[in-house]
Design a protein around this motif. Sequence first.
Motif, PDB file in Angstrom:
ATOM      1  N   LEU A 128     -14.070 126.173  39.203  1.00 33.54           N
ATOM      2  CA  LEU A 128     -14.657 124.833  39.187  1.00 33.54           C
ATOM      3  C   LEU A 128     -15.578 124.665  37.983  1.00 33.54           C
ATOM      4  CD1 LEU A 128     -15.346 122.132  40.754  1.00 33.54           C
ATOM      5  CD2 LEU A 128     -17.190 123.422  41.822  1.00 33.54           C
ATOM      6  N   ALA A 129     -16.344 125.720  37.697  1.00 29.93           N
ATOM      7  CA  ALA A 129     -17.323 125.627  36.612  1.00 29.93           C
ATOM      8  C   ALA A 129     -16.669 125.701  35.235  1.00 29.93           C
ATOM      9  CB  ALA A 129     -18.361 126.737  36.750  1.00 29.93           C
ATOM     10  N   GLY A 130     -15.493 126.352  35.162  1.00 31.61           N
ATOM     11  CA  GLY A 130     -14.828 126.583  33.875  1.00 31.61           C
ATOM     12  C   GLY A 130     -14.652 125.327  33.023  1.00 31.61           C
ATOM     13  N   PRO A 131     -14.015 124.279  33.547  1.00 33.96           N
ATOM     14  CA  PRO A 131     -13.819 123.068  32.747  1.00 33.96           C
ATOM     15  C   PRO A 131     -15.136 122.451  32.280  1.00 33.96           C
ATOM     16  CG  PRO A 131     -12.441 123.014  34.694  1.00 33.96           C
ATOM     17  CD  PRO A 131     -13.333 124.194  34.839  1.00 33.96           C
ATOM     18  N   PHE A 132     -16.172 122.529  33.130  1.00 37.06           N
ATOM     19  CA  PHE A 132     -17.479 122.000  32.726  1.00 37.06           C
ATOM     20  C   PHE A 132     -18.025 122.808  31.545  1.00 37.06           C
ATOM     21  CE2 PHE A 132     -17.193 120.362  37.011  1.00 37.06           C
ATOM     22  CZ  PHE A 132     -17.687 119.082  36.851  1.00 37.06           C
ATOM     23  N   PHE A 133     -17.873 124.122  31.663  1.00 33.67           N
ATOM     24  CA  PHE A 133     -18.322 125.014  30.602  1.00 33.67           C
ATOM     25  C   PHE A 133     -17.672 124.615  29.273  1.00 33.67           C
ATOM     26  CE2 PHE A 133     -18.325 129.453  28.701  1.00 33.67           C
ATOM     27  CZ  PHE A 133     -19.692 129.491  28.520  1.00 33.67           C
TER      28      PHE A 133
ATOM     29  N   ALA B  35     -11.882 131.843  31.132  1.00 38.84           N
ATOM     30  CA  ALA B  35     -10.468 131.683  31.469  1.00 38.84           C
ATOM     31  C   ALA B  35     -10.262 130.298  32.073  1.00 38.84           C
ATOM     32  CB  ALA B  35     -10.018 132.778  32.433  1.00 38.84           C
ATOM     33  N   GLY B  36     -11.164 129.908  32.994  1.00 32.12           N
ATOM     34  CA  GLY B  36     -11.090 128.567  33.579  1.00 32.12           C
ATOM     35  C   GLY B  36     -11.204 127.508  32.494  1.00 32.12           C
ATOM     36  N   GLY B  37     -12.115 127.721  31.562  1.00 32.19           N
ATOM     37  CA  GLY B  37     -12.304 126.784  30.460  1.00 32.19           C
ATOM     38  C   GLY B  37     -11.046 126.651  29.615  1.00 32.19           C
ATOM     39  N   TYR B  38     -10.432 127.782  29.306  1.00 32.45           N
ATOM     40  CA  TYR B  38      -9.223 127.747  28.482  1.00 32.45           C
ATOM     41  C   TYR B  38      -8.069 127.073  29.219  1.00 32.45           C
ATOM     42  CZ  TYR B  38     -10.932 130.527  24.545  1.00 32.45           C
ATOM     43  OH  TYR B  38     -11.600 130.956  23.432  1.00 32.45           O
ATOM     44  N   VAL B  39      -7.963 127.336  30.530  1.00 30.93           N
ATOM     45  CA  VAL B  39      -6.903 126.684  31.318  1.00 30.93           C
ATOM     46  C   VAL B  39      -7.075 125.169  31.232  1.00 30.93           C
ATOM     47  CG1 VAL B  39      -6.074 126.260  33.658  1.00 30.93           C
ATOM     48  CG2 VAL B  39      -6.469 128.598  32.894  1.00 30.93           C
ATOM     49  N   ALA B  40      -8.322 124.713  31.429  1.00 30.32           N
ATOM     50  CA  ALA B  40      -8.590 123.280  31.369  1.00 30.32           C
ATOM     51  C   ALA B  40      -8.302 122.743  29.962  1.00 30.32           C
ATOM     52  CB  ALA B  40     -10.035 123.001  31.745  1.00 30.32           C
TER      53      ALA B  40
ATOM     54  N   HIS C 184     -15.383 130.199  23.034  1.00 31.17           N
ATOM     55  CA  HIS C 184     -14.691 131.107  22.122  1.00 31.17           C
ATOM     56  C   HIS C 184     -14.573 132.451  22.838  1.00 31.17           C
ATOM     57  CE1 HIS C 184     -18.473 133.181  20.821  1.00 31.17           C
ATOM     58  NE2 HIS C 184     -18.952 132.068  21.315  1.00 31.17           N
ATOM     59  N   PRO C 185     -13.644 133.314  22.371  1.00 37.95           N
ATOM     60  CA  PRO C 185     -13.289 134.497  23.178  1.00 37.95           C
ATOM     61  C   PRO C 185     -14.457 135.384  23.582  1.00 37.95           C
ATOM     62  CG  PRO C 185     -11.688 134.195  21.443  1.00 37.95           C
ATOM     63  CD  PRO C 185     -12.758 133.179  21.208  1.00 37.95           C
ATOM     64  N   THR C 186     -15.524 135.463  22.780  1.00 39.51           N
ATOM     65  CA  THR C 186     -16.592 136.385  23.142  1.00 39.51           C
ATOM     66  C   THR C 186     -17.793 135.654  23.753  1.00 39.51           C
ATOM     67  OG1 THR C 186     -17.387 136.276  20.889  1.00 39.51           O
ATOM     68  CG2 THR C 186     -15.985 138.135  21.429  1.00 39.51           C
ATOM     69  N   GLY C 187     -17.556 134.425  24.200  1.00 30.64           N
ATOM     70  CA  GLY C 187     -18.685 133.625  24.680  1.00 30.64           C
ATOM     71  C   GLY C 187     -19.017 133.790  26.148  1.00 30.64           C
ATOM     72  N   GLY C 188     -18.455 134.808  26.809  1.00 30.78           N
ATOM     73  CA  GLY C 188     -18.643 134.887  28.253  1.00 30.78           C
ATOM     74  C   GLY C 188     -19.815 135.726  28.713  1.00 30.78           C
ATOM     75  N   ILE C 189     -20.226 136.667  27.876  1.00 29.20           N
ATOM     76  CA  ILE C 189     -21.153 137.681  28.371  1.00 29.20           C
ATOM     77  C   ILE C 189     -22.510 137.083  28.743  1.00 29.20           C
ATOM     78  CG2 ILE C 189     -22.121 138.461  26.141  1.00 29.20           C
ATOM     79  CD1 ILE C 189     -20.883 140.843  28.819  1.00 29.20           C
TER      80      ILE C 189
END
Lengths: 283, 238, 328
Positions: A199-204, A43-48, A211-216
């Motif tokens: 904080l980590a999201g944008p770096f990720f 979610a953080g990644g997508y926001v960024a 992609h949507p299933t890339g979190g697990i």
Amino acid sequence: MYLKLLISGLALGSFYAIIALGFSMIFGVTRVFNLAHGELLLAGGYVAYVACERFGLGFWPSVPISVLALTLLGVILYRVFRVIKEPLELNTIVFTFGLVIALQNLFLIFFSADYRILTTPEWSTTIEIFNVSFTRGQLTMFLTAFISVSALYFLLRHTFWGKALRATIQDREAAGLLGIDVEKNSILAFLGGIALVGLAGPFFASFHYIHPTGGIEATLIAIIVTIVAGVGHVRAIIWAGWGMGLLENLVTTMLGAAFREGVTSLVLIAILLYKPCGLADNQ
Amino acid sequence: MALLEVDKITTYRGSQKVLDSVSFSVEEKKIVGIIGPNGAGKTTIFDAISGFFKPGKGRISFERIEITHFPPHRIAKMGLGRTFQIPRPFKEQTVFENVLLGHLMSRPRLMDPDDVITETNIILEKLELSSKKETLAGELTLSEQRRLEIARALATNPKLLLLDEVAAGLSPAAIDRLVNLLKQLNSQGMTIVIIDHFLNLTIQLASNVIVLDNGRKIAEGRPDEVLNMRIVRDAYLG
Amino acid sequence: MKVITLTLHLHQRFFPKVLTVTGFILLLFLVPLLAIQSSFLLQVLSTSFLYAALSLSWNLLAYSGHISLGHAAFFGLGAYGSALFALNFDTDPFTSIWAGGLAGALLAAFSGILFARLRGAYFALATLALVEIPKMIADNWVSLTRGSLGLLNIPPFKLPLINANSNLTIYLVNLSSLTILLLVVALILNSRWGWALRALRQDEKVSMTIGINSNFYTLITISVSGFGAGICGAIFAHSIGIIEPGMVFSLHYSALPMVMALFGGRFSVIGPVVGSLVLTLLDQFVFQPIFPAGHQILYGLAIMITILFMPGGLMGLLGARKHGITGS
């Protein structure tokens, strides 16, 4: 070659340390077993991603936006988690599994199943220090992890609030009896943990394709690192994070990326078999 | 003949000794009390006997068969029933079903349903729980839950009953009824071991009392003898 | 059998319940006659039957108190086992699905032994990680499984008098499997085995002191649960005709049975079936048209709502006793 592996492994490991710290803080004060940790990271990644690609902001401005967005989400989540009944660990794992599905589909609705990446061209330039070349991105990741983890370590070890927080993690009731405002501490630590994910999201999003299933996988790694290190042990989390980063890099190079998730899962199973009580702190 | 023999068992928690070379034996058809201050290791003895962990050293025999390494369910099936300090009924089940479970699970083969029901009813009657048959176990009072624990253990058709603090928290009247019940069971041939921190039952029932302090057996004998010993008084007061 | 007689003694409403369920199933068998034109409805119902069977398998294990987040492992292995068996030995799907079930059962038994010391959240976590292992093997053992290319041309079910692999065939196969599985699960839960699971779920330590062999019951339960999930995977493989690792060893098939069983009511025999019917219909007729891409958000919402507001699921709301013996 090996030195390069070592460096990129440490950079990756530093990133793991940040998300594991987030997991550890959330679990430590609320005993919420957050399986949706990786989805929050996404979610953080997508926001960024939206901030950069749609609104033309750069990478750095997108970081506080991601942190803020997740902290707001955290306020809602905290309220919801409070309502969940015993057995808390099991119920929260099931609940957050539902959250995983809900968030994955929400990403699908808004961003489709495409792989996306935050393009930060300036990060691929290399810098040479002592004859070893780093990419700027690796260096940034490394430094960010180092700074945030040191800050947290200082906060927990050397400030009154940190001591109160550690007391809360160790024994809620006793902490309450000592006059510590357990509720306030809990929510602060919870939001702190979520903010770390923000904080980590944008770096990720700039290191990995998201992609949507890339979190697990990120969730599993956060759990592995937290179990190995023990809840709330900041320095141990750094070591375990680096260890995981190196291992992943080694596996990817030696066996190929196809084995990475499998190996992560094997590591988790091995650790659970070695520590059947997992995060519970009884020896 | 000794029904239960505990021979020099020593158990550890981490590196700390919880039980230190404790020995005693329980003769058939007797009532034995185990007393001692908090943390003396009383419940640990029950856990070791019923198979929840293997003692670090020592042997436990039941009917002259060594059971030290047997799993709990096997020991239960051999005829060793027990209750827990804090009552642990199956809360989502009715009183009747709780007792029925004890019956169903302990027998090698199923009996005729009519006989099962009759027998369950008899046990409920004995423990004055007949009127609560259809009540959920979670909704019972403490005194009723303690009786249900005994009823469930009895339904497993035990030769030896280990009762952990069955009288704690009960009113004097309830304790009197319990004493009568245990006397009656004993007169029908049941061997009973009672953990009794507050000495509510042992004085009236036990023919033999074992005193534990800090994981060691410090005294053993008839209740009146033991209670007058200096060492026992010191353990309780100090 | 004797325990069932006992059940009859204890619950006078047992027969009416069984009659209602039987009647409902018979009615479902008649649906194709009425709605044969609407093949979409048949498809949706077939899917819901498959999910119901999978949820029943999942719930059998959950009855012992073990929440699995990894039934996709058994489902996927069942799909691969059956497809490979049928393709390599040139057998009929009705034969090969047993191989699929067996593959699921073996993996389940193995994980039951491996995870014997894990409880609660940690058991759940271990099963979540478990899925990746058969997936990794299926992805990389290219000579056997063709890796990520997947298996093609998996033979379809054929019933006499009906076109091969028509919607009707799949409908009948799925409904029959569901009926058989429902009967098996109902028998297990009303036997001494079922009573042991009920006791173990509530208090494992006490259960042992009344003579219940916890390891044994958990092992046979997880094996049967894995067998059921394996059969479901096998049926899926033969209905679709194509499988690939990411498709069957996916979070989707771990999540679905849990969502449906919890939403329908995990303490009742019929709960998972009710949950599957309601959620699949809701998904296909309401959510799919609104959010074509992310319609499965429904499943996430359903499980969160269940945990927060209705721990007994739909059947719990309908007043089924949480601890009921018959529960149907």
